[in-house]
Design a protein around this motif. Structure first.
Motif: not given
Length: 290
Positions: A117-125
């Motif tokens: 919806t917001s075109k956001k991606v969260r990367l957990t590293i």
């Protein structure tokens, strides 16, 4: 005989409600309410309140009233607080207008969560000491899956570029192309590398146990993770590069002009002296097919 309130000094009538303190001083109804509220015995039990007032000294009563007055904010303070609340509301409205990552609507796979919806991606590293980064879909440039076995020293995956289409038709096809139909006795590496627009490459190790049999539960789980992440990254790239649909423009056809309307137009030109009577008559005969 009139008496005065020992606290506010206002005169009280004979019939006015009042309370008598322990030192025989009398206080008015307004001050009594302030004292009762400050000391926490403001209730509807008049007998109980009267008893508590009878055991209260004037000094403690005055201290209670002064505390109530001190705690009450001034009009200026209340106005300032109101202005600040308005600013806070404006700030919240501005923040609400910006697309934000929402966990509940995100699709997750092995440390990667995407909110379409917001075109956001969260990367957990990281494995033990984890860190997170929140990016726009546009910052995902490409990704490469990797599968290695003991028969192959190094086998790079087939890159899925953000600017191109699927190389082999789907995530499963990409993973199948990586393995190349080879039957590894043992798998040594299953991972996926995500490349960002700033040049950074982030690798996700999907086989944390390291070397294992290709038929083992760990190897099958790692391959499943690889397919899941590839499919999710495909969706992110496709969503990022899908143009916003443009509403088709409606072409409005002009309604045909009737001869009568044309004659009126030329009559107006005649009245304004722009054309002569002869020119008007000729145009009129032409429009009427005379």
């Amino acid at each position: 005989m009139k008496s005065s309130c020992a606290i506010c000094k206002r005169h009280m009538g004979l019939l006015q409600t009042k309370n008598t303190l322990a030192d025989r001083n009398v206080i008015c109804t307004d001050c009594s309410e302030k004292v009762a509220k400050a000391l926490g015995f403001s209730d509807k039990n008049i007998v109980s309140q009267t008893l508590k007032f009878s055991m209260l000294s004037l000094e403690n009563a005055e201290r209670a009233v002064n505390t109530m007055i001190k705690d009450k904010p001034s009009l200026r303070e209340r106005n300032s607080k109101g202005v600040q609340n308005n600013k806070n509301r404006e700030y919240r409205e501005k923040v609400a207008a910006v697309p934000t990552f929402v966990e509940d609507r995100a699709i997750s796979s092995n440390g990667l969560s995407a909110d379409f919806t917001s075109k956001k991606v969260r990367l957990t590293i990281g494995t033990f000491k984890k860190s997170t980064r929140l990016l726009d879909f546009s910052e995902i440039v490409s990704y490469s899956p990797h599968v290695e076995g003991h028969e192959v020293k190094k086998h790079h995956g087939l890159t899925r570029a953000a600017t191109g289409g699927l190389l082999f038709g789907g995530a499963g096809a990409i993973v199948g192309a990586v393995t190349g139909g080879k039957q590894f006795d043992q798998v040594t590496r299953v991972s996926i590398t995500v490349r960002l627009s700033d040049g950074e490459a982030i690798e996700y190790n999907l086989l944390p146990t390291g070397k294992t049999k290709s038929t083992s539960f760990e190897a099958k789980t790692a391959n499943g993770r690889l397919e899941d992440m590839s499919a999710l990254l495909d969706r992110i790239i496709e969503a990022n590069h899908t143009p916003t649909p443009v509403a088709p423009q409606t072409i409005t056809e002009k309604a045909p002009v009737s001869p009568a309307d044309e004659i009126r137009k030329y009559k107006s030109l005649l009245d304004d002296g722009i054309i002569t009577q002869e020119e008007f008559d000729a145009k009129k005969r032409n429009l009427l097919n005379l």
